[in-house]
Write an enzyme that holds these catalytic residues in place. Structure first.
Site: not given
Length: 342
Positions: A186, A192-193, A195, A197
């Site tokens: 993180h 974060n998610g 980025t 993916r």
């Protein structure tokens, strides 16, 4: 590890390569337009942002969109980041380089997704993930973890796969674990998610594979978060104590350890390969028709063909809610009929 089959992956990859492999990720290409549109819609939906198809079409055609909302801004930024960095990853695939595998690129992906946010770069404080039992590492360790435990394993795994040293199914498992590791670290205050993916798909594209669409509807989102939590539970507190960092390497090296995420990426990759193959064939003049139309000439019922699609025995794509294919895309003896004629 969840049972994923190279017997379903290999015929698709072989056919795709004989058709010329993945093309440059330009949104005007029919092969890429659907995948990039659906990926954008689903990836931001995972985080609670919704954009209707009309607004997305405006985004991808560079028109002014009426619904000027934060959700649409997220889609615009995601589209820009995907276009830019998928192109870089594709160039690495063509040139056999790894210029995208740096902390600087990861930071730039995140800053592109968060345009207008002044707080970019790796986070500089402690963070709590809402709804998660996992505790991310201390911010002072982020740069070290990304460089020495995330990127280092990506470079090794990609090199082994590209050299033929590991099977595609093994590579998918490695990518799944590394995606989970990134989300566990993180590294950013936000994004974060998205980025992670985009970087996940950069890994695939740089390896000659199409991007995956991780679905964002409620049930699919819950499965995705459950997959992250599964890996978090195996990490334990390994990220919180420097003396335990070696356990990260053991998790990545050992087979398995991210069964749920491996299954999600595997299913998504099959879907993307099928979509890419069907669109490429259509561009070459092959007729791709609703399976109900081709069933009689194939000697099957439409329901039987739908079962074959679900089992991965028939390469097909979805047009709206309709599965479409061709009789030459039935897989027999690990090969499609069309492949023997190319």
């Amino acid at each position: 590890m969840q049972n994923i089959s190279d017997e379903l992956l290999n015929p698709r990859l072989s056919l795709l390569n004989k058709l010329g492999g993945i093309s440059s990720p330009v949104v005007t290409n029919n092969e890429w337009l659907y995948l990039l549109t659906e990926e954008t819609r689903n990836s931001i939906l995972i985080e609670g942002y919704f954009v209707d198809k009309k607004s997305l079409q405006d985004v991808f055609s560079n028109k002014k969109y009426k619904n000027n909302s934060d959700d649409v801004d997220k889609a615009v930024n995601y589209h820009q980041a995907a276009n830019t960095f998928y192109g870089l990853a594709y160039n690495d695939y063509v040139d056999k380089t790894d210029s995208f595998l740096t902390s600087a690129i990861i930071k730039t992906i995140n800053s592109t997704l968060r345009q207008g946010d002044n707080d970019t770069g790796f986070r500089r404080d402690h963070i709590v993930i809402t709804g998660s039992k996992h505790t991310p590492p201390d911010y002072v360790d982020i740069e070290y973890l990304i460089k020495n435990h995330f990127l280092e394993h990506i470079i090794k795994s990609r090199k082994a796969y590209m050299a033929g040293g590991i099977k595609l199914s093994t590579y998918i498992n490695s990518i799944a674990k590394l995606h989970c590791l990134f989300e566990a670290i993180h590294p950013f205050a936000d994004g974060n998610g998205r980025t992670g993916r985009i970087f996940l798909n950069c890994m695939l594209i740089a390896s000659g594979l199409p991007p995956v669409i991780i679905k964002g509807a409620d049930n699919d989102r819950n499965k995705y978060y459950a997959a992250l939590e599964e890996f978090d539970s195996k990490l334990g507190n390994s990220l919180n104590f420097r003396d335990s960092f070696y356990r990260i390497d053991n998790l990545i090296k050992d087979e398995g350890n991210a069964e749920l995420m491996t299954g999600i990426i595997y299913d998504s990759l099959l879907y993307s390969l099928d979509t890419f193959i069907c669109n490429t064939l259509e561009n070459k003049g092959v007729k791709i028709s609703p399976i109900a139309d081709i069933a009689p000439s194939m000697g099957y019922t439409a329901d039987s063909l739908r079962v074959m699609v679900n089992r991965g025995q028939l390469i097909a794509k979805k047009a709206g809610k309709t599965w479409c294919s061709s009789e030459i895309l039935l897989i027999k003896n690990n090969m499609t009929e069309i492949e023997s004629t190319i």
